[in-house]
Design a protein around this motif. Structure first.
Motif, mmCIF file in Angstrom:
data_model
loop_
_atom_site.group_PDB
_atom_site.id
_atom_site.type_symbol
_atom_site.label_atom_id
_atom_site.label_comp_id
_atom_site.label_asym_id
_atom_site.label_seq_id
_atom_site.Cartn_x
_atom_site.Cartn_y
_atom_site.Cartn_z
ATOM 1 N N SER A 561 0.807 -1.263 -0.005
ATOM 2 C CA SER A 561 0.033 -0.107 -0.058
ATOM 3 C C SER A 561 0.846 1.331 -0.015
ATOM 4 N N ASP A 562 2.185 1.242 0.386
ATOM 5 C CA ASP A 562 2.873 2.228 0.519
ATOM 6 C C ASP A 562 3.383 2.720 -0.934
ATOM 7 N N LEU A 563 3.616 1.527 -1.708
ATOM 8 C CA LEU A 563 3.989 1.645 -3.128
ATOM 9 C C LEU A 563 2.814 2.294 -3.772
ATOM 10 N N GLU A 564 1.534 1.926 -3.713
ATOM 11 C CA GLU A 564 0.424 2.427 -4.197
ATOM 12 C C GLU A 564 -0.001 3.834 -3.987
ATOM 13 N N HIS A 565 0.322 4.389 -2.736
ATOM 14 C CA HIS A 565 0.364 5.745 -2.278
ATOM 15 C C HIS A 565 1.373 6.536 -2.962
ATOM 16 N N PHE A 566 2.463 5.900 -2.873
ATOM 17 C CA PHE A 566 3.662 6.545 -3.605
ATOM 18 C C PHE A 566 3.397 6.891 -5.117
ATOM 19 N N ASN A 567 2.780 5.792 -5.733
ATOM 20 C CA ASN A 567 2.958 5.971 -7.414
ATOM 21 C C ASN A 567 1.597 7.072 -7.491
ATOM 22 N N ALA A 568 0.462 6.959 -6.660
ATOM 23 C CA ALA A 568 -0.322 7.797 -6.937
ATOM 24 C C ALA A 568 0.224 9.150 -6.735
ATOM 25 N N ASN A 569 0.867 9.488 -5.704
ATOM 26 C CA ASN A 569 1.427 10.617 -5.441
ATOM 27 C C ASN A 569 2.234 11.347 -6.160
ATOM 28 N N THR A 570 2.902 10.274 -7.164
ATOM 29 C CA THR A 570 3.934 11.143 -7.902
ATOM 30 C C THR A 570 3.744 11.085 -9.204
ATOM 31 N N ALA A 571 2.186 10.476 -9.586
ATOM 32 C CA ALA A 571 1.686 10.723 -11.008
ATOM 33 C C ALA A 571 1.743 12.051 -11.448
ATOM 34 N N LYS A 572 1.241 13.015 -10.669
ATOM 35 C CA LYS A 572 1.294 14.381 -10.947
ATOM 36 C C LYS A 572 2.669 14.985 -11.335
ATOM 37 N N LEU A 573 3.649 14.361 -10.740
ATOM 38 C CA LEU A 573 5.094 14.826 -11.300
ATOM 39 C C LEU A 573 5.535 14.252 -12.508
ATOM 40 N N ALA A 574 5.020 13.123 -12.699
ATOM 41 C CA ALA A 574 5.403 12.357 -13.985
ATOM 42 C C ALA A 574 4.671 13.370 -15.375
ATOM 43 N N ALA A 575 3.451 13.746 -14.895
ATOM 44 C CA ALA A 575 2.577 14.515 -15.903
ATOM 45 C C ALA A 575 3.293 15.819 -16.075
#
Ligand SMILES: [Zn+2]
Length: 697
Positions: A561-575
């Motif tokens: 779940s850490d990984l999931e949150h991390f990915n969601a959190n960082t998607a904005k940065l990827a964009a």
């Protein structure tokens, strides 16, 4: 490349360092470095800025615009920037120190005397010519006496060297059958263990043997001619046929080798084998004799990095004729020590490895190569001189204080996270508690006392150095790990993350303006080297750092779940990075560069917090017309100062995990304080609404 090198758990030393001395030669460019890197003004370089640009529209150009306008990329380079300037400067200083040492008449046994003797032994061209093949002869004769596969196993074991480092320095290449890496155990990082890696190729990588491209075909033909030429120079007969067999054997070895992608997967590499298991798991090689000759017959536990390759190569020892292996051994000893042999060997070697393989047109002057050899074989001895002259203890203290403040800033940020599970947070904090950040130079130096250097024996000096290093490494097996040990010399312009030691090294040569200047205001230093340190610290607990725990043991300590949150959190940065377009037909790939962009943003944020934790920050005066906060952000952007050719930039966008420097400098747009420092407003190109600014840690 600029400090993209700093940004991965592994560093950026060229993978082409298949022959140590060749690499040192390649890295030392000796461009006409001048001491102009030392600033006239301590702090940001206003002369490099273009203040006609609005910082909110193009921060990179605002900070570096005048420099970009006036800087020409030299014809023999694809990019230029502070990294290359610092490397030139460090090379020049190293050369001066070695030449100074060579002029003194230091007492026998001292480090300075060893530097002098090694340097002179390399420079002694007349002596080398006069000795001719004599130093090589005993080695070729020993190979000629090999009468059966047991003798062969012994000869192969005797040539095992500690010449690979798959994790810290990403060097996977050894021309010997296998390579040894002594390092903390993946599964018990408190103790050193023996990692065994694939080897046996003369060319840099399996692709050189297996690729069907015309270019590689051509290279292979030329390589075979080169092998023949080297054997001939050494006085062997029938060398065309021998060379054909050597290259054929290497082709068979290459087929067993893992590719680079597999090599870099630490989970695939974690294969503990007991000594007693080798004979059954990898039949074909007389392992008992091999390990005895390598001095490893008392060692119970090994980790086999590429089991498929070790099994395949052991089988080849059985299936390939003895005579072919003997030719292969002969060729490799000649090649490996060619630099210590007469001119004809040196020239033949350069004609292939320098010209054909690397495109270098001219061999560097002999004294420069001598400097490279001394720097490679007595690195810490040279490093002592370098640190003493260029990195005083006060500079070290100042930088260490910065590190402590940056780590403290991260600690607060981790505590404040809402998405990370409490157990994961605790492990992240534990990693910060045990993190060792080496600054400038190591706590203890390598002791070269057991290394005998003679002023008239370069061949022996090189041979003994390889053996000395091998014994130094193997003597540590099973012993407790020194987590403070360095894997880089102070004179290296680079930095490295050592995941098994949970440690970072920042050598003295990178702790210079425009990264670090003890005479500059704190705002400058936190913005420049502070962001770099913060970037590296961020890697120790991001998705890459999550593979190693606070003790350096290979263990994933993140929850799904850490990984999931991390990915969601960082998607904005990827964009955010996806939207950057260096060319109308080419955009950045926000996913490919995500880990590094996160580290850039996190590093800046932590360095900024750390700066503001210093008492002086509250009252810091403006300098050169810029407030302290402005200096902090300008310094961070100037640390990315680079100019690339279009082809190099396009290649970087397509293949590198680091964003081009221009966009890295613009990472400031995610930091609230940048907006107030430069009065950045909606409508300006880099403006992000507060909810769109990304905060990872
Ligand atoms: Zn990084």
């Amino acid at each position: 490349m600029p400090w993209e090198i700093l940004m991965r758990p592994t560093i950026w030393i060229s993978r082409a360092n298949f022959v140590l001395l060749c690499v040192v030669a390649a890295l030392i460019t000796f461009a006409s470095a001048q001491d102009t890197v030392a600033p006239l003004v301590h702090g940001i370089s206003v002369a490099d800025m273009d203040t006609s640009v609005n910082p909110g529209d193009d921060f990179s150009r605002y900070a570096d615009g005048s420099w970009l306008k006036r800087t020409e990329i030299p014809p023999d380079r694809s990019r230029i920037g502070i990294f290359s300037s610092l490397t030139d400067l460090s090379n020049k200083r190293t050369a001066e120190l070695i030449e100074e040492a060579a002029r003194t008449n230091a007492p026998a046994g001292t480090g300075t005397r060893k530097i002098a003797d090694l340097y002179h032994s390399y420079m002694d061209e007349a002596g080398i010519e006069a000795r001719g093949l004599a130093p090589l002869k005993p080695h070729l004769e020993a190979i000629a006496r090999i009468g059966n596969k047991r003798d062969l196993a012994r000869a192969l074991g005797e040539t095992l060297r500690a010449d690979v480092d798959p994790l810290n320095n990403t060097n996977f290449h050894t021309p010997h059958l296998f390579g040894l890496w002594v390092a903390p155990d993946f599964n018990d990082s408190g103790h050193y263990t023996a990692y065994l890696l694939q080897g046996g190729l003369g060319l840099p990588d399996r692709e050189y043997y297996l690729s069907g491209s015309e270019h590689m075909n051509d290279l292979r033909t030329r390589y075979q001619a080169h092998v023949s030429a080297m054997l001939k120079l050494a006085g062997l007969s029938d060398t065309d046929a021998r060379a054909a067999r050597v290259v054929e054997l290497e082709h068979a070895i290459a087929e067993k080798h893992w590719n680079l992608e597999d090599d870099q997967d630490v989970h695939k590499a974690n294969n503990p084998w007991k000594r007693s298991e080798f004979a059954t798991k990898a039949p074909g090689l007389d392992w008992k004799e091999y390990l005895r000759a390598a001095g490893l017959d008392k060692r119970e536990n090994f980790i086999v990095w590429q089991p498929g390759a070790i099994i395949g190569e052991a089988a080849l020892v059985a299936s390939t004729p003895l005579e072919t292996w003997k030719d292969w051994l002969s060729y490799h000893v000649i090649e490996e020590y060619a630099a210590a042999l007469p001119k004809a060997f040196v020239e033949e070697r350069f004609a292939f490895f320098g010209k054909v393989l690397s495109g270098t047109q001219q061999q560097r002057p002999r004294w420069q190569r001598a400097v490279g050899v001394v720097d490679a074989l007595l690195g810490d001895e040279v490093g002592k001189l370098y640190a003493r002259r260029y990195f005083p203890p006060q500079a070290k203290e100042r930088a260490q204080e910065m590190v402590a403040n940056i780590v403290a800033a991260f600690r607060k940020r981790i505590d404040a996270l809402t998405w990370m599970a409490p157990a994961t947070k605790a492990e992240a904090q534990a990693k910060l508690n045990t993190l060792y950040v080496g600054i400038g130079y190591p706590e203890t130096w390598h002791d070269y006392q057991g290394y005998e250097v003679k002023p008239d024996d370069i061949f022996g000096n090189m041979w003994r150095s390889d053996l000395f290093e091998y014994h130094r490494q193997t003597s540590r097996l099973g012993k407790p790990v020194d987590r403070h040990e360095w894997s880089m010399t102070p004179q290296t312009v680079n930095a490295v993350n050592l995941p098994l030691q949970n440690a970072l090294n920042f050598p003295a040569a990178i702790l210079q303006p425009p990264f670090f200047d003890p005479d500059a205001p704190d705002a400058f230093n936190y913005g420049a080297i502070g962001s770099v340190i913060g970037h590296e610290v961020s890697h120790t607990f991001d998705s890459a750092g999550s593979a190693f725990d606070s003790r350096g043991t290979l263990r994933n300590w993140w929850t799904p779940s850490d990984l999931e949150h991390f990915n969601a959190n960082t998607a904005k940065l990827a964009a955010q990075y996806d939207a950057y377009k260096p060319f109308p037909d080419l955009s950045l790939n926000g996913k490919q560069t995500l880990g590094e962009n996160i580290a850039d943003v996190a590093g800046l944020a932590a360095a900024y917090d750390a700066y503001h934790s210093t008492p002086g920050s509250k009252t810091a005066p403006a300098q050169q017309g810029f407030t302290a906060d402005q200096q902090f952000f300008i310094a961070s952007a100037q640390a990315h100062k680079t100019k690339e050719r279009e082809a190099a930039l396009r290649q970087q966008v397509l293949t590198n995990e680091h964003s081009p420097s221009e966009y890295r400098a613009d990472a400031v747009r995610n930091i609230d304080a940048w907006y107030s420092a430069f009065d950045v407003r909606p409508g300006q190109k880099l403006y992000l609404a507060p909810e769109d600014r990304v905060r990872v840690w």
